[in-house]
Structure formats: C-alpha cells, structure tokens
Scaffold this motif. Sequence first.
Motif, PDB file in Angstrom:
ATOM      1  N   GLN A 295       0.833  -1.206   0.000  1.00 56.09           N
ATOM      2  CA  GLN A 295       0.000   0.000   0.000  1.00 56.09           C
ATOM      3  C   GLN A 295       0.869   1.259   0.000  1.00 56.09           C
ATOM      4  OE1 GLN A 295      -3.084   0.657  -0.454  1.00 56.09           O
ATOM      5  NE2 GLN A 295      -3.055   2.823   0.111  1.00 56.09           N
ATOM      6  N   ILE A 296       1.915   1.266   0.808  1.00 55.27           N
ATOM      7  CA  ILE A 296       2.805   2.435   0.859  1.00 55.27           C
ATOM      8  C   ILE A 296       3.502   2.622  -0.482  1.00 55.27           C
ATOM      9  CG2 ILE A 296       4.851   3.425   1.959  1.00 55.27           C
ATOM     10  CD1 ILE A 296       4.031   1.904   4.519  1.00 55.27           C
ATOM     11  N   ARG A 297       3.983   1.520  -1.058  1.00 50.75           N
ATOM     12  CA  ARG A 297       4.654   1.604  -2.362  1.00 50.75           C
ATOM     13  C   ARG A 297       3.694   2.119  -3.437  1.00 50.75           C
ATOM     14  NH1 ARG A 297       7.914  -4.193  -2.661  1.00 50.75           N
ATOM     15  NH2 ARG A 297       9.831  -3.517  -1.599  1.00 50.75           N
ATOM     16  N   THR A 298       2.432   1.685  -3.382  1.00 52.26           N
ATOM     17  CA  THR A 298       1.442   2.113  -4.378  1.00 52.26           C
ATOM     18  C   THR A 298       1.229   3.617  -4.315  1.00 52.26           C
ATOM     19  OG1 THR A 298       0.320  -0.032  -4.284  1.00 52.26           O
ATOM     20  CG2 THR A 298      -0.940   1.829  -5.161  1.00 52.26           C
ATOM     21  N   VAL A 299       1.069   4.147  -3.095  1.00 53.43           N
ATOM     22  CA  VAL A 299       0.866   5.591  -2.943  1.00 53.43           C
ATOM     23  C   VAL A 299       2.106   6.353  -3.389  1.00 53.43           C
ATOM     24  CG1 VAL A 299       0.422   7.449  -1.296  1.00 53.43           C
ATOM     25  CG2 VAL A 299      -0.812   5.282  -1.096  1.00 53.43           C
ATOM     26  N   GLY A 355      -4.339   7.445   1.902  1.00 53.81           N
ATOM     27  CA  GLY A 355      -4.102   6.053   2.273  1.00 53.81           C
ATOM     28  C   GLY A 355      -5.371   5.242   2.200  1.00 53.81           C
ATOM     29  N   ALA A 356      -5.341   4.082   2.832  1.00 55.19           N
ATOM     30  CA  ALA A 356      -6.478   3.174   2.796  1.00 55.19           C
ATOM     31  C   ALA A 356      -6.343   2.174   3.936  1.00 55.19           C
ATOM     32  CB  ALA A 356      -6.545   2.448   1.453  1.00 55.19           C
ATOM     33  N   LEU A 365      -0.342   8.164   4.625  1.00 55.45           N
ATOM     34  CA  LEU A 365       0.911   8.870   4.363  1.00 55.45           C
ATOM     35  C   LEU A 365       0.635  10.364   4.318  1.00 55.45           C
ATOM     36  CD1 LEU A 365       2.390   6.666   1.490  1.00 55.45           C
ATOM     37  CD2 LEU A 365       2.544   6.315   3.941  1.00 55.45           C
ATOM     38  N   PRO A 366       1.237  11.152   5.230  1.00 52.99           N
ATOM     39  CA  PRO A 366       1.064  12.612   5.193  1.00 52.99           C
ATOM     40  C   PRO A 366       1.585  13.178   3.875  1.00 52.99           C
ATOM     41  CG  PRO A 366       1.998  11.906   7.290  1.00 52.99           C
ATOM     42  CD  PRO A 366       2.030  10.712   6.387  1.00 52.99           C
ATOM     43  N   LEU A 367       0.750  13.926   3.202  1.00 54.48           N
ATOM     44  CA  LEU A 367       1.127  14.465   1.895  1.00 54.48           C
ATOM     45  C   LEU A 367       2.272  15.466   1.984  1.00 54.48           C
ATOM     46  CD1 LEU A 367      -2.440  14.918   0.415  1.00 54.48           C
ATOM     47  CD2 LEU A 367      -0.673  13.413  -0.487  1.00 54.48           C
ATOM     48  N   GLN A 430     -11.530  15.015  -7.601  1.00 57.47           N
ATOM     49  CA  GLN A 430     -12.261  15.672  -6.514  1.00 57.47           C
ATOM     50  C   GLN A 430     -11.920  15.037  -5.167  1.00 57.47           C
ATOM     51  OE1 GLN A 430     -16.272  15.272  -8.012  1.00 57.47           O
ATOM     52  NE2 GLN A 430     -16.313  17.387  -8.796  1.00 57.47           N
ATOM     53  N   LYS A 431     -11.773  13.718  -5.177  1.00 53.98           N
ATOM     54  CA  LYS A 431     -11.410  13.011  -3.940  1.00 53.98           C
ATOM     55  C   LYS A 431     -10.012  13.413  -3.486  1.00 53.98           C
ATOM     56  CE  LYS A 431     -10.776   8.415  -1.976  1.00 53.98           C
ATOM     57  NZ  LYS A 431     -10.687   6.946  -2.218  1.00 53.98           N
ATOM     58  N   LEU A 432      -9.072  13.536  -4.441  1.00 55.90           N
ATOM     59  CA  LEU A 432      -7.715  13.927  -4.098  1.00 55.90           C
ATOM     60  C   LEU A 432      -7.687  15.336  -3.494  1.00 55.90           C
ATOM     61  CD1 LEU A 432      -5.681  12.591  -7.176  1.00 55.90           C
ATOM     62  CD2 LEU A 432      -5.569  11.760  -4.823  1.00 55.90           C
ATOM     63  N   LEU A 433      -8.447  16.251  -4.084  1.00 48.16           N
ATOM     64  CA  LEU A 433      -8.523  17.609  -3.546  1.00 48.16           C
ATOM     65  C   LEU A 433      -9.112  17.604  -2.133  1.00 48.16           C
ATOM     66  CD1 LEU A 433      -9.677  20.060  -6.376  1.00 48.16           C
ATOM     67  CD2 LEU A 433      -7.529  20.077  -5.107  1.00 48.16           C
ATOM     68  N   SER A 434     -10.129  16.787  -1.939  1.00 53.37           N
ATOM     69  CA  SER A 434     -10.761  16.708  -0.616  1.00 53.37           C
ATOM     70  C   SER A 434      -9.776  16.189   0.424  1.00 53.37           C
ATOM     71  CB  SER A 434     -11.981  15.775  -0.680  1.00 53.37           C
ATOM     72  OG  SER A 434     -12.526  15.580   0.594  1.00 53.37           O
ATOM     73  N   GLU A 435      -8.981  15.179   0.049  1.00 51.04           N
ATOM     74  CA  GLU A 435      -7.989  14.623   0.967  1.00 51.04           C
ATOM     75  C   GLU A 435      -6.924  15.656   1.342  1.00 51.04           C
ATOM     76  OE1 GLU A 435      -6.696  11.282  -1.288  1.00 51.04           O
ATOM     77  OE2 GLU A 435      -8.064   9.890  -0.295  1.00 51.04           O
ATOM     78  N   MET A 436      -6.580  16.507   0.403  1.00 56.57           N
ATOM     79  CA  MET A 436      -5.560  17.522   0.666  1.00 56.57           C
ATOM     80  C   MET A 436      -6.084  18.645   1.563  1.00 56.57           C
ATOM     81  SD  MET A 436      -3.656  17.872  -3.005  1.00 56.57           S
ATOM     82  CE  MET A 436      -2.323  18.834  -2.315  1.00 56.57           C
TER      83      MET A 436
END
Length: 438
Positions: A295-299, A355-356, A365-367, A430-436
């Motif tokens: 999962q970490i490698r994927t992100v 993350g997931a 993972l903190p962006l 939109q999901k990525l923006l929300s996570e940020m």
Amino acid sequence: NIVQDPDVLDTWFSSALWPFSTLGWPEQTPELEHFYPTSVLVTGFDIISFWVARMIVMGLEFMDDVPFRDVLIHGLVRDALGRKMSKSLGNGIDPIEVIEEYGADALRFNLVIGVAPGNDMRFIPEKVEAYRNFANKIWNASRFALMHLKGFEPAASFAGLELAVPDRWILSRLQYTVEELTRLLERYEIGEGARLLYDFVWSELCDWYIELVKPRLYGHEGEGSRFAAQQTLWFVLQNTLQLLHPYMPFITEEIWQNLPHDGETIVLAPWPEVEGFRSAEIEEKMAVVMDVVTQIRTVRSEKSVPPGRKITAICQAEPKQQELLEASRGDIMFLAGLEELQVTEPGEKPAQSIGAVVGGIGVFLPLAGMVDLAEERSRIEKDLAEAQKELQRAQSKLSNEGFIQKAPPEVVAKERQKQASLQATVERLQKLLSEMQE
C-alpha cells in the motif's frame, strides 16, 4: 512384380517392438528383466493408434505384460497462428536457433508452463523471451546469495538459530511448494507445477525474501541474525534449484555446483523433503506486513515520490496488530523507504494524508512529506477543470437527439465510454482535492 523384402518390418510394427527389442529381446538379458515394463510413456495424441496401441499389443504378445503402466498424452506444438507445423507451410521452428537466442532452459520452461495434458500450445517467441528473463532472475538472485555465502558452512539443522519472521515465512512457503509440486508431478500436471515454481521463485523468494534479508546479510543486526539468514537463504535456494532442475537443468546445475552441497551433481541429488516448517500463523503475519508495504509503495508510485526520498507512514491498528507492526518495524521501514513509522490506535484519518485500510490496518501517508502541497493542489485543480470541461462537452453531445439518431452505433458507444471515463476521472480528482484539504 514388386515384392516387399521379407526381412524388412513395417515402420510402426518395428516401433511397436521398441520397449523390449532395445533391451536385448528375444534374449533374456538383465536389462530386459530390470527395465521391462517401464513406468510411463509420454506421447502425442496423434499417434495413439499408430504406435501406443501397437506397443501394448506386442508387449502382451511377446512379453505377457504391457510395456508401461501409464500413458501421458500431450498436445502438439503449433505455430503462432495455431497451425500444425509442416514442411509445406514452411512454419517449422528450429529449436537450435531458439536455444542460441534464448537458451535451452527458457525454451524448455516455455514448452511446459501452464500447459494442461492433451492441450495444444502455440509457439510464440515473445513467451520464450519472458522465461529467459525468469532464468536471468534466478541467476541474479543466486549471484547475490553466493556473494553473501562466502566462507559459509551450513549448520546440520535450524535448531537454536535466531529465525526471524521472514525466515520462518519463506521456509513455510518452501515446504508448501515442495508438497504441492510433488503432488502435481505425481498427477502429471507438469505445466501447473511449472507455474507454481515460477510464482514461488519470482514473487516470494526474489521479490520479498531476498529483499527482506539484505540488512541482516550486511551484518546490520548482528552475527547471530546474519548466520540465521545465511542458513535460511542457502537451504531455500538449494532446495528450490533441485525442484527446478527437471524443468531447467543447465542453469540449476551451474548454480548448485557453486553452493555448499553434497554429491557430484544435482542430477543425483535427492528430491527435496522439507518438513516441520508449515505455519499458517506466520504466513498470515507476513501477509499483513506485505499488504502494508504494498500500500505504501502504491501511494509512493501514484505520487511520483523519488525512490531515495524517505517519508513518514502512520498505521492505525488494534493492539494485536500493533504488536506485529512493531515486531516488523525494521522490515516495513526498509522495504517501504520510510524515515518514520508511527503505530497508533484506530481513529480519525490524519489531516492532509492519503491512504487506505488494508488487512484491518489503516495505512496513511502525510502528503506534506511527499509533495509540495500548494503545487500539487494547483496541478490537481487544473486537471480537474480540464476534465470537467471535457465531461460537459461529452454530456452535451450525448444529450443531442440528432447526434444519437444519426451517428453510427459504434460512435455513440465510444462517446458513452468516453463520458464514463471522464466521470471517473473527475470523481478521482475531486477526492484527491478533498484529501488535501482535510
């Protein structure tokens, strides 16, 4: 007035005598007594009536016994288009040319992997190249092992050794592979056996265990840990080579000769018997560790984080899984390229992280540690605006009755697929923006 020579046998009739005529029959030779009947005949389906049936009839007639107990019927090797190879079509393959380009081991492995008894296979050169790459993988992994086995003297057993979780895991997987491959070969499922070995060598031994064991082989965790890693690596590699040998005889012999071993040749080495290592608990623990690392490698990959950059990961888990994460902290940090691993109780998703949940563990993972937040937000907003613009254009076209009625059906279907793809892109951005922003 043409007459057949009475001393010349018909081709198939003479072939039918092969199982015993080659052993000295009609004389009662020691070879005939020892080797007749044999155990198995391997043949193509196209000569069952011409050859196999005749061999059985002749064996019963002259030897009072069938010449073999089992008949393994395989398919034909056809060309890439599925045609039978023939001189008239000129589509035959010269195996010597293939061997010169890819190697005999790669050709052999290609001809058996995944092939079920009785099924034809198509000869595709690109597939041989893939198994040459597999041979290269084995060679490079073995070279790495040999570098770290210089001066190593194997212990008689694993008793008293400081085996880590990855050691116990790969030994458990080796025992499973030995038992399953033995079962498959006894059932003549040779192609499935090759697939099993391919997955074990590439995905488990090379991609995970050898990577996990590197810090210990370098001596970073003490001599006791290093020797346990050496013993495990030697034991697994030696047994794996002996399992592979019937499929890939040349590369396995060469590597085996350079490992600490008993005997003159791998050809005479006993079939592996690995006992006492199977552990469902250990395999479950390693599966969790591997899921977290993956999962970490994927992100990291999705965010284009450079391999050399160390980042922070936060794992939220229940107490039992926390113990596992703490016990495997070093392995996770090494394989995932982490500077810091925080293990906490389950709770809210950390702010500005991605993350997931995998295997019941929240991996975040903190962006801020991976990307420039302002720059990344600007890029995503720009991509989102462009995707929304394209989506609106597609929706407008599909809402036009004239377009739907006049355009060819395949054009309309393609436009609908485009709309669905754009909709998915918009939602993802939109999901990525929300996570940020969280």
